[in-house]
Design a protein around this motif. Structure first.
Motif, PDB file in Angstrom:
ATOM      1  N   GLU A  67       8.829  56.810  32.115  1.00  0.00           N
ATOM      2  CA  GLU A  67       8.713  56.913  30.659  1.00  0.00           C
ATOM      3  C   GLU A  67      10.086  56.748  30.024  1.00  0.00           C
ATOM      4  O   GLU A  67      11.010  57.517  30.303  1.00  0.00           O
ATOM      5  CB  GLU A  67       8.125  58.271  30.292  1.00  0.00           C
ATOM      6  N   ALA A  68      10.217  55.743  29.172  1.00  0.00           N
ATOM      7  CA  ALA A  68      11.460  55.547  28.429  1.00  0.00           C
ATOM      8  C   ALA A  68      11.411  56.362  27.148  1.00  0.00           C
ATOM      9  O   ALA A  68      10.371  56.449  26.492  1.00  0.00           O
ATOM     10  CB  ALA A  68      11.655  54.068  28.098  1.00  0.00           C
ATOM     11  N   THR A  69      12.539  56.953  26.788  1.00  0.00           N
ATOM     12  CA  THR A  69      12.583  57.750  25.570  1.00  0.00           C
ATOM     13  C   THR A  69      14.001  57.766  25.023  1.00  0.00           C
ATOM     14  O   THR A  69      14.956  57.418  25.718  1.00  0.00           O
ATOM     15  CB  THR A  69      12.112  59.190  25.837  1.00  0.00           C
ATOM     16  N   GLY A  70      14.132  58.174  23.774  1.00  0.00           N
ATOM     17  CA  GLY A  70      15.451  58.352  23.170  1.00  0.00           C
ATOM     18  C   GLY A  70      15.916  57.147  22.387  1.00  0.00           C
ATOM     19  O   GLY A  70      16.243  56.112  22.957  1.00  0.00           O
ATOM     20  N   GLY A  71      15.928  57.261  21.064  1.00  0.00           N
ATOM     21  CA  GLY A  71      16.477  56.218  20.207  1.00  0.00           C
ATOM     22  C   GLY A  71      15.688  54.936  20.182  1.00  0.00           C
ATOM     23  O   GLY A  71      16.224  53.878  19.826  1.00  0.00           O
ATOM     24  N   LEU A  72      14.419  54.974  20.538  1.00  0.00           N
ATOM     25  CA  LEU A  72      13.611  53.756  20.563  1.00  0.00           C
ATOM     26  C   LEU A  72      13.212  53.352  19.147  1.00  0.00           C
ATOM     27  O   LEU A  72      12.959  54.190  18.289  1.00  0.00           O
ATOM     28  CB  LEU A  72      12.359  53.983  21.405  1.00  0.00           C
ATOM     29  N   THR A  73      13.155  52.054  18.915  1.00  0.00           N
ATOM     30  CA  THR A  73      12.730  51.524  17.622  1.00  0.00           C
ATOM     31  C   THR A  73      11.645  50.480  17.838  1.00  0.00           C
ATOM     32  O   THR A  73      11.536  49.885  18.920  1.00  0.00           O
ATOM     33  CB  THR A  73      13.899  50.874  16.856  1.00  0.00           C
ATOM     34  N   LEU A  74      10.865  50.242  16.797  1.00  0.00           N
ATOM     35  CA  LEU A  74       9.831  49.223  16.881  1.00  0.00           C
ATOM     36  C   LEU A  74      10.418  47.857  17.220  1.00  0.00           C
ATOM     37  O   LEU A  74       9.821  47.081  17.965  1.00  0.00           O
ATOM     38  CB  LEU A  74       9.072  49.148  15.552  1.00  0.00           C
ATOM     39  N   ALA A  75      11.583  47.574  16.668  1.00  0.00           N
ATOM     40  CA  ALA A  75      12.207  46.273  16.917  1.00  0.00           C
ATOM     41  C   ALA A  75      12.530  46.069  18.393  1.00  0.00           C
ATOM     42  O   ALA A  75      12.537  44.938  18.887  1.00  0.00           O
ATOM     43  CB  ALA A  75      13.478  46.132  16.072  1.00  0.00           C
ATOM     44  N   ASP A  76      12.808  47.153  19.108  1.00  0.00           N
ATOM     45  CA  ASP A  76      13.176  47.065  20.524  1.00  0.00           C
ATOM     46  C   ASP A  76      11.997  47.319  21.460  1.00  0.00           C
ATOM     47  O   ASP A  76      12.145  47.241  22.685  1.00  0.00           O
ATOM     48  CB  ASP A  76      14.270  48.094  20.846  1.00  0.00           C
ATOM     49  N   ALA A  77      10.826  47.652  20.923  1.00  0.00           N
ATOM     50  CA  ALA A  77       9.718  48.098  21.754  1.00  0.00           C
ATOM     51  C   ALA A  77       9.332  47.062  22.806  1.00  0.00           C
ATOM     52  O   ALA A  77       9.158  47.391  23.992  1.00  0.00           O
ATOM     53  CB  ALA A  77       8.514  48.434  20.887  1.00  0.00           C
ATOM     54  N   ALA A  78       9.197  45.812  22.410  1.00  0.00           N
ATOM     55  CA  ALA A  78       8.772  44.782  23.361  1.00  0.00           C
ATOM     56  C   ALA A  78       9.798  44.600  24.469  1.00  0.00           C
ATOM     57  O   ALA A  78       9.442  44.421  25.642  1.00  0.00           O
ATOM     58  CB  ALA A  78       8.541  43.464  22.632  1.00  0.00           C
ATOM     59  N   TRP A 110       3.179  50.469  17.063  1.00  0.00           N
ATOM     60  CA  TRP A 110       3.831  50.524  18.369  1.00  0.00           C
ATOM     61  C   TRP A 110       2.958  49.901  19.449  1.00  0.00           C
ATOM     62  O   TRP A 110       3.438  49.153  20.315  1.00  0.00           O
ATOM     63  CB  TRP A 110       4.163  51.974  18.730  1.00  0.00           C
ATOM     64  N   ALA A 111       1.666  50.204  19.430  1.00  0.00           N
ATOM     65  CA  ALA A 111       0.758  49.627  20.421  1.00  0.00           C
ATOM     66  C   ALA A 111       0.742  48.105  20.319  1.00  0.00           C
ATOM     67  O   ALA A 111       0.745  47.400  21.340  1.00  0.00           O
ATOM     68  CB  ALA A 111      -0.645  50.198  20.240  1.00  0.00           C
ATOM     69  N   ASP A 112       0.747  47.592  19.102  1.00  0.00           N
ATOM     70  CA  ASP A 112       0.773  46.146  18.908  1.00  0.00           C
ATOM     71  C   ASP A 112       2.082  45.550  19.418  1.00  0.00           C
ATOM     72  O   ASP A 112       2.095  44.464  20.018  1.00  0.00           O
ATOM     73  CB  ASP A 112       0.602  45.808  17.424  1.00  0.00           C
ATOM     74  N   ALA A 113       3.189  46.259  19.191  1.00  0.00           N
ATOM     75  CA  ALA A 113       4.494  45.763  19.637  1.00  0.00           C
ATOM     76  C   ALA A 113       4.583  45.697  21.156  1.00  0.00           C
ATOM     77  O   ALA A 113       5.334  44.884  21.704  1.00  0.00           O
ATOM     78  CB  ALA A 113       5.605  46.641  19.085  1.00  0.00           C
ATOM     79  N   LEU A 114       3.824  46.540  21.837  1.00  0.00           N
ATOM     80  CA  LEU A 114       3.859  46.585  23.302  1.00  0.00           C
ATOM     81  C   LEU A 114       2.808  45.682  23.947  1.00  0.00           C
ATOM     82  O   LEU A 114       2.720  45.622  25.178  1.00  0.00           O
ATOM     83  CB  LEU A 114       3.650  48.023  23.779  1.00  0.00           C
ATOM     84  N   VAL A 128      11.915  46.876  25.620  1.00  0.00           N
ATOM     85  CA  VAL A 128      11.840  48.036  26.519  1.00  0.00           C
ATOM     86  C   VAL A 128      10.580  47.955  27.378  1.00  0.00           C
ATOM     87  O   VAL A 128      10.618  48.206  28.589  1.00  0.00           O
ATOM     88  CB  VAL A 128      11.870  49.344  25.707  1.00  0.00           C
ATOM     89  N   GLY A 129       9.460  47.585  26.776  1.00  0.00           N
ATOM     90  CA  GLY A 129       8.224  47.459  27.532  1.00  0.00           C
ATOM     91  C   GLY A 129       8.324  46.417  28.637  1.00  0.00           C
ATOM     92  O   GLY A 129       7.739  46.578  29.713  1.00  0.00           O
ATOM     93  N   ALA A 130       9.083  45.362  28.380  1.00  0.00           N
ATOM     94  CA  ALA A 130       9.222  44.283  29.364  1.00  0.00           C
ATOM     95  C   ALA A 130      10.034  44.684  30.593  1.00  0.00           C
ATOM     96  O   ALA A 130      10.041  43.959  31.587  1.00  0.00           O
ATOM     97  CB  ALA A 130       9.855  43.062  28.703  1.00  0.00           C
ATOM     98  N   THR A 131      10.708  45.828  30.545  1.00  0.00           N
ATOM     99  CA  THR A 131      11.482  46.271  31.704  1.00  0.00           C
ATOM    100  C   THR A 131      10.591  46.735  32.850  1.00  0.00           C
ATOM    101  O   THR A 131      11.049  46.875  33.981  1.00  0.00           O
ATOM    102  CB  THR A 131      12.437  47.421  31.335  1.00  0.00           C
ATOM    103  N   GLY A 132       9.314  47.000  32.547  1.00  0.00           N
ATOM    104  CA  GLY A 132       8.390  47.445  33.582  1.00  0.00           C
ATOM    105  C   GLY A 132       8.083  48.922  33.555  1.00  0.00           C
ATOM    106  O   GLY A 132       7.355  49.420  34.423  1.00  0.00           O
ATOM    107  N   VAL A 133       8.613  49.660  32.575  1.00  0.00           N
ATOM    108  CA  VAL A 133       8.285  51.083  32.475  1.00  0.00           C
ATOM    109  C   VAL A 133       6.814  51.232  32.100  1.00  0.00           C
ATOM    110  O   VAL A 133       6.181  50.314  31.575  1.00  0.00           O
ATOM    111  CB  VAL A 133       9.176  51.803  31.435  1.00  0.00           C
ATOM    112  N   ASP A 134       6.279  52.406  32.371  1.00  0.00           N
ATOM    113  CA  ASP A 134       4.866  52.657  32.103  1.00  0.00           C
ATOM    114  C   ASP A 134       4.612  53.145  30.685  1.00  0.00           C
ATOM    115  O   ASP A 134       3.539  52.894  30.130  1.00  0.00           O
ATOM    116  CB  ASP A 134       4.341  53.707  33.086  1.00  0.00           C
ATOM    117  N   PHE A 135       5.584  53.873  30.121  1.00  0.00           N
ATOM    118  CA  PHE A 135       5.387  54.488  28.811  1.00  0.00           C
ATOM    119  C   PHE A 135       6.661  54.429  27.984  1.00  0.00           C
ATOM    120  O   PHE A 135       7.764  54.406  28.534  1.00  0.00           O
ATOM    121  CB  PHE A 135       4.988  55.964  28.957  1.00  0.00           C
TER     122      PHE A 135
END
Length: 308
Positions: free
Chosen positions: A266-277, A147-151, A279-286
């Protein structure tokens, strides 16, 4: 009957120091290990196979070896198991543990992670408990690193949750840190999280937030929100940390734009590794991911007794 040694073995000062350096309480770790060993050994604290087949005076060396690639975590915990096994069983003779790898490192199949030398009975009695904890913690660290690598390239960090194995929360949350993630709260005592049921029971976000602030003015507060309107209401009530539940990337980006730097998001709920980048690109902190601790597969690690 087990031969009883005059001197009791126990966790070494070096191991205690390593545990403290990892943010772990040695006494809490001791309790976890003792409970796990007794669970395995039964009321008589006896490994019938090792006692029957191995002389009490025999000593050997064994290696902890990775059977798969991943990120290692929990080497000091595993060392403590070997060091405490003699004390718990009454066999009492000291085991020497030498780590080769370090927590947080990537390891490959076949890598030796640590070497243990001591009474063969103690090594084999401690084997499964040490591996259960080490494999579990390393599996959590390996999953977290993915996950850290995906972000990477975004400002977002991956967070754990309270969805941990009962009794192992401190170890699993440490493994998240070793894997490059971060911890949110340890439990219900250190952060107030106003979730949907709290909002409904209290009569809304603003009322719930005010009640928490009045009752516990020094405790950090996080508010779960489901819509942009709720996010704005929570921030206007004074919330500095929002949990954005099951929002699309577009809605997350809209909340980021509306809230700005007034609160951590903080984003949460139904997150997957495939979508991590994405979601991270939206500007959320976590991104909080319960699967780090409730669904991580183990990292396969074995104890190989040297035969030469």
């Amino acid at each position: 009957m087990i031969e009883r040694a005059e001197r009791r073995a126990g966790m070494t000062a070096d191991t205690e120091r390593e545990l403290r350096g990892a943010g772990l309480d040695p006494e809490q770790v001791r309790r976890i290990i003792e409970n796990a060993l007794v669970e395995d050994l039964g009321p008589d604290r006896l490994d019938v196979t090792s006692v029957a087949t191995i002389p009490a005076t025999q000593t050997d060396t064994a290696d902890l070896v990775a059977r798969a690639g991943g990120v290692v975590a929990g080497l000091a915990v595993a060392a403590a198991v070997f060091e405490l096994a003699g004390e718990v069983t009454g066999m009492g003779r000291t085991v020497e543990v030498s780590s080769v790898a370090r927590d947080g490192e990537r390891v490959a199949r076949g890598d030796v992670l640590a070497t243990v030398t001591g009474p063969t009975r103690v090594l084999l009695t401690a084997e499964r408990t040490a591996l259960n904890l080490l494999c579990r913690m390393s599996g959590v660290a390996t999953h977290t690193r993915a996950w850290a690598d995906a972000l990477a390239g975004t400002k977002a960090m991956v967070l754990d949750t309270r969805k941990t194995t009962p009794g192992l929360r401190a170890l699993e949350k440490y493994a998240v840190r070793a894997g490059g993630g971060t911890n949110k709260r340890m439990g219900l005592h250190d952060v107030a999280m106003i979730k949907d049921n709290h909002k409904y029971a209290a009569g809304g976000i603003t009322a719930a937030y005010r009640r928490v602030r009045e009752a516990f003015p020094d405790v950090p507060v996080q508010v779960e929100v489901d819509t942009l309107a709720e996010a704005v209401e929570a921030v206007e009530a004074g919330a500095k940390f929002l949990l954005l539940d099951n929002m699309s990337p577009a809605t997350l980006a809209a909340v980021v734009a509306a809230v700005g730097d007034r609160a951590e998001l903080e984003a949460t709920g139904g997150l997957t590794l495939a979508d991590a980048a994405t979601v991270g690109a939206t500007g959320v902190d976590f991104l909080s991911v319960g699967a780090l601790t409730h669904s991580s597969p183990i990292l396969d690690i074995a104890l190989d007794l040297r035969t030469e």
